[in-house]
Design a protein around this motif. Structure first.
Motif, PDB file in Angstrom:
ATOM      1  N   TRP A   1       0.837  -1.192   0.000  1.00  0.00           N
ATOM      2  CA  TRP A   1       0.000   0.000   0.000  1.00  0.00           C
ATOM      3  C   TRP A   1       0.880   1.253   0.000  1.00  0.00           C
ATOM      4  O   TRP A   1       0.648   2.196  -0.755  1.00  0.00           O
ATOM      5  CB  TRP A   1      -0.911  -0.008   1.224  1.00  0.00           C
TER       6      TRP A   1
ATOM      7  N   SER B   1      -0.042   3.218  -3.219  1.00  0.00           N
ATOM      8  CA  SER B   1      -1.282   3.938  -2.932  1.00  0.00           C
ATOM      9  C   SER B   1      -1.299   5.305  -3.611  1.00  0.00           C
ATOM     10  O   SER B   1      -2.276   5.678  -4.257  1.00  0.00           O
ATOM     11  CB  SER B   1      -1.452   4.095  -1.428  1.00  0.00           C
TER      12      SER B   1
ATOM     13  N   LEU C   1      -7.501   0.054   4.278  1.00  0.00           N
ATOM     14  CA  LEU C   1      -6.217  -0.563   4.616  1.00  0.00           C
ATOM     15  C   LEU C   1      -6.281  -1.195   6.002  1.00  0.00           C
ATOM     16  O   LEU C   1      -5.850  -2.338   6.203  1.00  0.00           O
ATOM     17  CB  LEU C   1      -5.102   0.478   4.569  1.00  0.00           C
TER      18      LEU C   1
END
Lengths: 294, 460
Positions: B62, B66, B132
């Motif tokens: 992530w 992201s 998340l």
């Protein structure tokens, strides 16, 4: 009153005297005990050791050892671990000099000359009194170079041919020639343990010493290699005087003429080997060889 | 909620998992005859790892992607409404948006479309954070619970943990290797661009190094010639002088320290020598430039020689001093590692100390000594600061150490310092030099390895 006191005192002194005498006898017997039993001295000795004491720092490792080494004999030194036999052996060619904290007192004479005298140079001394160690320690060089090392540094040869002769001769004396003659340029470290130890013996022999000191030379070897080395020692006796430290009593019995028994830094008994193993004179020796301790 | 908070929570969950796993391992032994296959700790560690690793992997992924995804989604509308933008202009808008998000740029007078994108970015970022958190929680709990249910006395937890640790170790070593590969590739690609403009042959065997080029067509100036020979000659000369200083001094001090010096002296002298390695090279540089170089020049003058105030000799000498500890300290260690039994063997044959050192100890320690010299050599070749300050910048092809020379590293620095255009051969030449230097030191290493293997004398 006064008389009584005097008599009392006399009595006291008398008693005291008796006690004192007893103590002295005990001390004397103890002194007797600390004296080496047997025959440490020989006629026409090669090496003479008198009142040798060795200290590691504060700790005394050897006390008052007096012992002669005769010409062309194999003298075995036995005793339990830590009894100082290796330390004593290393005194005979001043190998203990390399240990900083080690101090040696007393006299060790080689052919009548004190090897601890200031005028003595240890380098020729060690060429005269060679040494073979417990663990085979061939140099990381070829077999040839290993044996040639000593003659080279002592300048014993003038030509390559002479050097080759010495190497061949030494390897033959060490009973290794037949096994390695076709691969002298191979590294010495590539040999088997027994071969390495014989290489070390050849290396010591090549310097043409007069006395060879062996510090448990077979302790790292298998029985067959041990037998080879023992045969070799018996043969070497013709030319050399050999002092050998061993843990193996059978080995001492097989190869030596005289045996010295060490215990806690003292030399307990020295006698002809047969006698030590069949009829030991000292109780400690008997206990050790009958396996009561050690 | 900040994603960093998730990490703390994850650590807490893992600690809990450790405790629970251990507890269950204890509890799973019901009969007296039963024994746990592994120590109870392993069951705890395994449960904790199964919680921690999947979740942390998701977290890292992530972190990596992201921003990229969020920006893409946020800017969708902007690009859809303005289809005629070039990639450069698109990047500009993206940067605008990023700066606004970070609060670096005020949002007044902004393009309304971009402002919308900013709003959107902030919104979906909050959502993504929550997502998340949930995903990490699931990724921690499901594998954790799964492994938890598998804990039985005969379960081989230790072997599993050892496997995981092994994979970790492999990953660590891969990082080092991949970095090296990355460095080589980056240098390689730039070099290829250079060799498209300058022939390889001219670079390798050209005798003139003068990278100055006309920037504009009408500019009067040199045409630029990229012969690497003088630069490499300078490098080798200075490194050679440095090694000629460092190897004898270093080796002999190593021999003194390990064979002759007492323990107390050694304990003092060795760290003192190692301080030399800790002196910053800049300090060596001005020592060379301000003390050694003038000294050499004055001495040269008294002997009637012309010495330039910047000379290879000055740089080489000082560099030699710098690398002494590399040789001395490492050689001292390897000499000490030679077994005492070899020394005894030699002394027992009546060898003197010097004979023993020459004939037994040095040969036995040779591989390590060569290694230390190699390390020193690579330091010398890669050294920049001393040479910049003491040897100069002019690429003379000369064998006279009293003249100014330059080295590869110095040229790379001068080529890349300041504003540079990355399509000119002048700048790209730096990468070609770097590549060639890399290949050279690599070959040096290979040769040295061969030498060591050939003359190695094994003592165990």
């Amino acid at each position: 009153m006064a008389m009584d006191t005097v008599i009392d005192m006399a009595d006291t002194f008398g008693v005291g005297k008796q006690v004192h005498e007893q103590e002295v006898t005990k001390a004397l017997s103890r002194e007797d005990d600390s004296q080496t039993v047997g025959a440490p001295f020989v006629d026409a000795p090669r090496m003479v050791c008198r009142d040798v004491n060795v200290y590691y720092g504060e700790k005394q490792a050897i006390s008052n050892v007096s012992l002669d080494v005769a010409e062309h004999e194999v003298l075995a030194m036995i005793g339990p671990s830590g009894c100082g036999k290796s330390t004593f052996l290393r005194c005979l060619n001043r190998m203990n000099d390399t240990v900083d904290i080690c101090r040696v007192t007393g006299e060790i004479l080689l052919d009548g000359r004190n090897i601890y005298d200031k005028s003595v140079d240890v380098v020729p001394l060690r060429a005269q009194v060679g040494m073979v160690f417990q663990k085979p320690n061939p140099f990381p060089k070829s077999i040839f170079e290993n044996v040639a090392y000593g003659p080279k540094i002592h300048g014993l040869t003038n030509s390559r041919f002479e050097l080759q002769d010495i190497v061949e001769d030494s390897l033959k004396k060490a009973g290794l020639w037949d096994e390695v003659s076709d691969r002298l340029d191979q590294p010495g470290t590539g040999l088997s343990g027994g071969q390495q130890q014989r290489l070390c013996i050849a290396r010591a022999v090549a310097v043409r010493p007069e006395v060879i000191l062996m510090d448990e030379p077979c302790s790292a070897l298998d029985p067959i290699a041990t037998a080879t080395v023992e045969d070799l020692i018996t043969e070497l006796r013709e030319h050399y005087t050999i002092v050998i430290v061993t843990h193996n009593m059978q080995q001492a019995a097989r190869i030596s003429q005289r045996t010295a028994y060490f215990h806690l830094g003292r030399l307990i008994e020295v006698n002809p080997t047969d006698q030590v193993f069949t009829n030991p004179r000292h109780r400690l020796t008997e206990d050790y060889i009958t396996g009561r301790f050690g | 909620m900040s994603p960093n908070l998730f990490l703390v929570v994850l650590l807490g969950i893992s600690a809990l998992a450790y405790r629970q796993g251990k507890k269950k391992a204890f509890a799973s032994v019901t009969e007296k005859s039963q024994r746990l296959h592994s120590l109870p700790n392993y069951y705890g560690v395994l449960t904790a790892l199964w919680c921690f690793i999947p979740a942390i992997l998701i977290f890292l992924l992530w972190q990596l992607f992201s921003d990229f995804i969020l920006t893409g989604i946020a800017m969708q509308d902007v690009f859809a409404n303005t289809p005629h933008l070039s990639p450069a202009e698109q990047n500009l808008l993206i940067n605008d948006m990023r700066n606004m998000v970070a609060g670096v740029v005020s949002r007044v007078d902004a393009n309304p479309l971009v402002e919308q994108a900013v709003e959107r970015y902030l919104n979906i970022r909050v959502i993504s954070h929550m997502a998340l958190g949930v995903i990490m929680l699931i990724a921690a709990l499901i594998p954790g619970c799964w492994i938890y249910t598998r804990i039985k006395p005969e379960f081989r937890a230790r072997n599993h943990v050892e496997q995981i640790v092994e994979i970790l170790l492999i990953l660590c070593s891969t990082v080092a290797i991949l970095t090296t590969v990355g460095i080589v590739l980056s240098v390689l690609f730039e070099s290829i661009r250079f060799f498209q403009q300058v022939p390889l042959w001219d670079f390798l065997f050209g005798l003139k190094w003068s990278p100055q080029m006309a920037i504009r067509a009408d500019q009067a100036g040199s045409s630029g010639s990229f012969g690497a020979v003088p630069v490499f000659a300078g490098t080798f000369m200075i490194s050679g002088i440095a090694l000629a200083v460092a190897v004898p001094i270093g080796l002999m001090s190593a021999i003194y320290l390990s064979e002759y010096a007492g323990k107390k002296l050694r304990a003092v002298v060795k760290p003192l020598l190692e301080i030399l390695a800790g002196v910053p090279t800049v300090v060596y540089g001005f020592f060379a430039a301000l003390v050694v170089a003038p000294l050499i020049r004055d001495m040269g003058l008294t002997m009637g020689m012309s010495v330039s105030s910047e000379s290879a000799l000055a740089a080489g000498l000082v560099m030699g001093i710098m690398i002494i500890p590399f040789v001395s300290s490492l050689s001292d260690d390897v000499i000490n590692a030679v077994p005492q039994s070899l020394r005894d063997g030699s002394y027992g044959l009546g060898a003197t100390k010097s004979e023993t050192i020459k004939n037994v100890i040095i040969p036995a320690a040779l591989p390590g000594i060569v290694g230390s010299i190699l390390l020193a050599a690579s330091r010398a070749i890669g050294e920049t600061m001393i040479v910049v300050m003491a040897a100069g910048l002019s690429a003379n092809l000369t064998a006279n150490p009293l003249e100014a020379v330059t080295t590869v590293t110095v040229q790379i620095v001068t080529l890349l310092v300041g504003d540079q255009e990355f399509d000119s051969p002048k700048t790209l030449a730096a990468f070609a030099l770097g590549l060639l230097l890399f290949v050279t030191t690599l070959m040096l290493n290979v040769v040295a390895l061969y030498v060591v293997r050939k003359y190695r004398e094994e003592y165990e």
